[in-house]
Structures are given as structure tokens and as C-alpha cells.
Design a protein around this motif. Sequence first.
Motif, PDB file in Angstrom:
ATOM      1  N   LYS A 313       0.803  -1.224   0.000  1.00 34.65           N
ATOM      2  CA  LYS A 313       0.000   0.000   0.000  1.00 34.65           C
ATOM      3  C   LYS A 313       0.835   1.273   0.000  1.00 34.65           C
ATOM      4  O   LYS A 313       0.555   2.202  -0.762  1.00 34.65           O
ATOM      5  N   PRO A 314       1.866   1.400   0.875  1.00 29.53           N
ATOM      6  CA  PRO A 314       2.619   2.666   0.874  1.00 29.53           C
ATOM      7  C   PRO A 314       3.308   2.972  -0.449  1.00 29.53           C
ATOM      8  O   PRO A 314       3.570   4.139  -0.755  1.00 29.53           O
ATOM      9  N   LEU A 319       4.189   4.413  -7.241  1.00 25.76           N
ATOM     10  CA  LEU A 319       4.258   3.640  -8.478  1.00 25.76           C
ATOM     11  C   LEU A 319       3.334   4.218  -9.545  1.00 25.76           C
ATOM     12  O   LEU A 319       3.693   4.280 -10.733  1.00 25.76           O
ATOM     13  N   ILE A 320       2.142   4.630  -9.132  1.00 24.59           N
ATOM     14  CA  ILE A 320       1.208   5.245 -10.085  1.00 24.59           C
ATOM     15  C   ILE A 320       1.789   6.531 -10.639  1.00 24.59           C
ATOM     16  O   ILE A 320       1.731   6.805 -11.842  1.00 24.59           O
ATOM     17  N   HIS A 321       2.377   7.361  -9.785  1.00 19.39           N
ATOM     18  CA  HIS A 321       2.984   8.603 -10.248  1.00 19.39           C
ATOM     19  C   HIS A 321       4.148   8.337 -11.201  1.00 19.39           C
ATOM     20  O   HIS A 321       4.361   9.086 -12.157  1.00 19.39           O
ATOM     21  N   ARG A 322       4.882   7.268 -10.950  1.00 18.78           N
ATOM     22  CA  ARG A 322       6.076   7.000 -11.750  1.00 18.78           C
ATOM     23  C   ARG A 322       5.742   6.361 -13.097  1.00 18.78           C
ATOM     24  O   ARG A 322       6.282   6.740 -14.134  1.00 18.78           O
ATOM     25  N   PHE A 323       4.848   5.391 -13.123  1.00 22.02           N
ATOM     26  CA  PHE A 323       4.619   4.611 -14.340  1.00 22.02           C
ATOM     27  C   PHE A 323       3.276   4.878 -15.013  1.00 22.02           C
ATOM     28  O   PHE A 323       3.105   4.561 -16.186  1.00 22.02           O
ATOM     29  N   GLY A 324       2.304   5.410 -14.293  1.00 22.98           N
ATOM     30  CA  GLY A 324       0.994   5.640 -14.869  1.00 22.98           C
ATOM     31  C   GLY A 324       0.052   4.483 -14.611  1.00 22.98           C
ATOM     32  O   GLY A 324       0.458   3.376 -14.257  1.00 22.98           O
ATOM     33  N   ALA A 365      -0.093  -7.905  -6.264  1.00 24.02           N
ATOM     34  CA  ALA A 365      -0.690  -7.535  -7.549  1.00 24.02           C
ATOM     35  C   ALA A 365      -2.136  -7.103  -7.384  1.00 24.02           C
ATOM     36  O   ALA A 365      -2.599  -6.146  -8.021  1.00 24.02           O
ATOM     37  N   ARG A 366      -2.848  -7.760  -6.536  1.00 20.63           N
ATOM     38  CA  ARG A 366      -4.254  -7.429  -6.271  1.00 20.63           C
ATOM     39  C   ARG A 366      -4.390  -6.016  -5.738  1.00 20.63           C
ATOM     40  O   ARG A 366      -5.247  -5.231  -6.176  1.00 20.63           O
ATOM     41  N   SER A 367      -3.516  -5.646  -4.785  1.00 18.90           N
ATOM     42  CA  SER A 367      -3.591  -4.332  -4.165  1.00 18.90           C
ATOM     43  C   SER A 367      -3.316  -3.217  -5.164  1.00 18.90           C
ATOM     44  O   SER A 367      -4.025  -2.207  -5.195  1.00 18.90           O
ATOM     45  N   VAL A 368      -2.284  -3.399  -5.982  1.00 20.16           N
ATOM     46  CA  VAL A 368      -1.931  -2.378  -6.969  1.00 20.16           C
ATOM     47  C   VAL A 368      -3.082  -2.171  -7.951  1.00 20.16           C
ATOM     48  O   VAL A 368      -3.454  -1.039  -8.277  1.00 20.16           O
ATOM     49  N   ALA A 369      -3.663  -3.270  -8.417  1.00 19.14           N
ATOM     50  CA  ALA A 369      -4.743  -3.155  -9.393  1.00 19.14           C
ATOM     51  C   ALA A 369      -5.975  -2.491  -8.792  1.00 19.14           C
ATOM     52  O   ALA A 369      -6.584  -1.613  -9.415  1.00 19.14           O
ATOM     53  N   LEU A 370      -6.367  -2.880  -7.587  1.00 20.03           N
ATOM     54  CA  LEU A 370      -7.566  -2.317  -6.988  1.00 20.03           C
ATOM     55  C   LEU A 370      -7.409  -0.834  -6.695  1.00 20.03           C
ATOM     56  O   LEU A 370      -8.356  -0.053  -6.838  1.00 20.03           O
ATOM     57  N   SER A 371      -6.217  -0.417  -6.279  1.00 19.46           N
ATOM     58  CA  SER A 371      -5.976   1.009  -6.077  1.00 19.46           C
ATOM     59  C   SER A 371      -6.065   1.754  -7.399  1.00 19.46           C
ATOM     60  O   SER A 371      -6.618   2.856  -7.473  1.00 19.46           O
ATOM     61  N   PRO A 498      -5.416  11.569  -5.539  1.00 19.46           N
ATOM     62  CA  PRO A 498      -6.539  11.027  -4.789  1.00 19.46           C
ATOM     63  C   PRO A 498      -6.047  10.075  -3.727  1.00 19.46           C
ATOM     64  O   PRO A 498      -4.949   9.550  -3.820  1.00 19.46           O
ATOM     65  N   PRO A 499      -6.798   9.836  -2.695  1.00 16.59           N
ATOM     66  CA  PRO A 499      -6.368   8.918  -1.652  1.00 16.59           C
ATOM     67  C   PRO A 499      -6.138   7.527  -2.215  1.00 16.59           C
ATOM     68  O   PRO A 499      -6.918   7.039  -3.007  1.00 16.59           O
ATOM     69  N   ASP A 500      -5.053   6.913  -1.785  1.00 16.19           N
ATOM     70  CA  ASP A 500      -4.708   5.588  -2.280  1.00 16.19           C
ATOM     71  C   ASP A 500      -5.743   4.570  -1.825  1.00 16.19           C
ATOM     72  O   ASP A 500      -6.084   4.492  -0.672  1.00 16.19           O
ATOM     73  N   GLY A 501      -6.259   3.777  -2.792  1.00 17.73           N
ATOM     74  CA  GLY A 501      -7.221   2.757  -2.450  1.00 17.73           C
ATOM     75  C   GLY A 501      -8.543   3.302  -1.974  1.00 17.73           C
ATOM     76  O   GLY A 501      -9.176   2.744  -1.112  1.00 17.73           O
ATOM     77  N   ARG A 502      -8.968   4.464  -2.599  1.00 21.33           N
ATOM     78  CA  ARG A 502     -10.156   5.154  -2.101  1.00 21.33           C
ATOM     79  C   ARG A 502     -11.365   4.235  -2.053  1.00 21.33           C
ATOM     80  O   ARG A 502     -12.158   4.298  -1.153  1.00 21.33           O
TER      81      ARG A 502
END
Length: 506
Positions: A313-314, A319-324, A365-371, A498-502
Motif C-alpha cells: 500500500k505505501p 508507483l502510479i505517479h512513476r509509471f501511470g 498484484a491485487r492491491s496495486v490493481a484495486l488502487s 486522490p487517496p490511495d485505495g479510495r
Amino acid sequence: MIDARQRNTALLVAGCFFMENLDGTIVTTAAPEIGRSLGAPPTSVGLLVTVYLLTLAVLIPLSGWLTRRFGNRRVFLSAITIFTLASLGCAAGGNLGELLALRVLQGVGGAMMVPVGRLIVVARTEKRDLIRITSYIVWPGLLAPVIAPLAGGLITTYISWHWLFLMNIPLGIAAFGVAWRLIENTGTTAPPPLDRAGVLLTCTGLGGLTYTAHLVAETTASWTVAAAAGAVSLALLVAAVLHLLRTPHPLVSLRPLRTPTYRATETGGFLFWLVVGAAPFLLPLLFQTQFGWSPVKSGSVVLCVFAGNIAIKPATTPLIHRFGFKPLLIAATLGVAVTMAGLGLTTAGTPLPVIAVLSLLSGVARSVALSGYGTVSLSDIAPDQMRDATTLGATTQQLASGLAVAAATVALRLGERFGGLLPGAPSRTAAYTVAFGLLACVALGATLSALRLPSQAGDSLRRERPVTDPPGGGAGGSVAVTRGSLPGSGRRQPQSAPPDGRFDRP
């Protein structure tokens, strides 16, 4: 500024979210023991999870109409009462039919409890405080799936499965007492006419779909009867969609699906939720019925899935900011597909660390995708459609979570039928190999949806890189460059992500 009353109200809603989420996941680990106690097969006990989550999905859209009709306080207190009393009834249930009916009643309470609570909190919160107030609500709820597998195993092994429901009683009483003091009464307004046809078509179609999955999971059920029930259910759901598109006040508005980014992420997210919701149901069955593990050992290993979910989660937002969004969604859905296939190939002789690592990577992988799904889906939604998009997204998420267990039972039934066609010597776990392979294929379907996203999807929510102000350009230091510049501005402005994992519910 968040005052003490807002903070305490948010923590109250977080506690309700914890109860609801825990109740939706803890039963999976105890399914074999409940089945033995009630004389029902473990796959049929999976309906205890399915009917609960499907009831949530069907009734969540009604929560907004009910609050306008009866007021926040009355609906919220009634929801806690219904949920608590239904939990007591579940503990006293003597057969699977009674337990299923009471689980539906629990879902009725949960469907009003958390959405109405979130509405109460957000209504009194300024925009600049939304990220912080959302964190109060979300993070306690994320702990529920983490502790559920092990807690379910410990309770089932050393006490009784009845305590899975009895522990809601003191929590519910405490929540009711706090809510009585904190939640203020709101005036009622005249809501739009209730979409009775939408309620009837949607509820009947989803109920029929659940019954179809139950028939397929039953070893003695006729495939002809199951196919007929499924066809009728799908016809009702098609009629429901057509009705929702045409009526002026639909139960669930489908108009946000006209936005390409939202449509692609909702489609892929639905498929993805099917996979990640089915795995925690299939894994305890595999470990306990095929590997011969105890519920405690099984729950401890399943815990790795949710530990991976929380551990990453942290790093998700950076990762989203870096890779999209698009590259991460592609990588995450592929990761889940690979780990599902890998778990399906494990046997009782597979080293425990290998199974644990596969489960952990699946959770990552599940956490990254759901966020990613929870944030990018709303990036292109017009402000006047935000309420409809949020409601539809929450309903779709709950629907997928409910159907996930049904999908798992269908996959296992197909595995029992076609597992003997696998190459090599017949194996006790062949049915599970096929079932997890089918889940991997569904995850690849989510990958295909991610590939259809435009490369710039969600870029308005991202920070690209820090840049330093040029000499003489005002205050020194750096600003976060975003793709969301203000019209007429000569430079890009800081923008909060936006908040991570909103909207993430593991």
C-alpha cells in the motif's frame, strides 16, 4: 479542519466498515467446518458469503433514497440494529436454509450501515480534509480481510463457528450506543419516486443468478435445470439494464458507462474482483480438503494474500505517479493471472514457502490493481455525473464480490468434470488446477480491458516530477508538476493525488 465530532463519527463508520468487511470474509475459512456441522457440502456453504455480498450490492443504491425519505440518523441506527440482530440469529441457525435467510438480513443491515455512514461523514467535511477523513474510514476496514482467515481458523478450531457471528453482538451494541450520541438527525426531503420496476428486475435477476450458481455447485443438480435458471436470470438482467437506461429515475444510473475510461475500468474491475474474491474461497478448500491442513494452518497461509495487499500500500501511489495507470493495471492483472495458475499447480508436497510466496505476490498484484481501478475510473467523469458514477462503482464492486464465490464454485464444478483431461497421472488436486486456471483466464480478460485504456488515462491525477523554480521566479523550492494545469495559467499547479485505495475492499 476536522473537529473531534467529525473524527469520532468517521471512526464509528470505520468500525461498522470493519464489521461488514469481516463478516464478508471470515466465513470462507470456516466453510468446511460449517458444512460438516450442518450436513452440507463446503461449496454450498459458499452461498453464505455470496448471498450476503449480493444483498449488499443490490440494496446499496437504495440507501441514498432511504436517507432522503427517513433521515440519516433513523436509517443508520436501524441498519446497526438489523445487522446485530441478524448476527445473533445466524449463531442460532440450525440448518443451511435458516442461515442463508439470516445472512440476507445481515446484508440488508450492511447495505445501509456503511454507505449511509460515509454519507454522514463526507457531508460535513470540507474538500481539503477529504483525504484525511477517508483514511480514517478505509484503513480499519482493510484490516478485516487481513485478520479474517486466521481469526476464522482459530475460532473454528478452538471454540465454535457460531462465534463468528456472536462476536458481532458486543461490537454492534457499542456502535449503536456511540451512534446514538454522535449522529444528528437530518430533515427529510421528498425523494424521487422509487424505481419499483428496477428493484424487482434487478433483485430477481441477481437472485436467480445466485441460485443458478448454487445448482451448478451441487453435484446432484441437473445441468439442464441450471442452464434454464441461468437463461431466465440473464433475461431478467438484460430487461433490468434496458429499463435502467430508459427510466428517468433509475435505481442505478448506467449513464456514466458512456465515458470510455470509466467503462473500460468498470469492465476490467468487475472481472478482476471476480478473481480476487474467488481465490480466498478456493484456497482454504484446497488446503483443508486436499492437503489435509488444519483451519489454523490454512488461515495462516491465506493470510499471506492479504499481507501482500497491505504491505504494498505505501508504494502504490508512488508507483502510479512513476509509471501511470495503464502500465500498472496491465502488470498487476498479469501478475494475478500468473499467481492463480501457479497456486493451481501446487500439491500437498509443494514446499510451504513456495505457496506462501505465491500467495503474497498475488496479494501485492491485487492491491496495486484495486488502487488503480478505484482512482482512474473517475478521472474523466463529469462533475454532474460523479454521484451516479460513485454509486454504480460501489454497486458493481459489491456485485462482483458476491458473484466471486459463485464463480469459484462453478469453476470447481467444471474442474471436477474436466480435471481428468489434464496430461499426466490423475491427481487429487486436478479439479483445483482447472478451477485456478479458469480464474487465471478471467484475470487475463481484465488485462485485455486494461490494454484498451488510452495511454494517458488518469494522467490528470498524477504528479510527474518535482521541478525547481527558476531564479527570480518567486518563492524558492520545488513544486509537483502535474498534467492538470489550470486554464490560463503559465505554469502547472500543485495538485493532490486522490487517496490511495479510495474504493479498495480486499
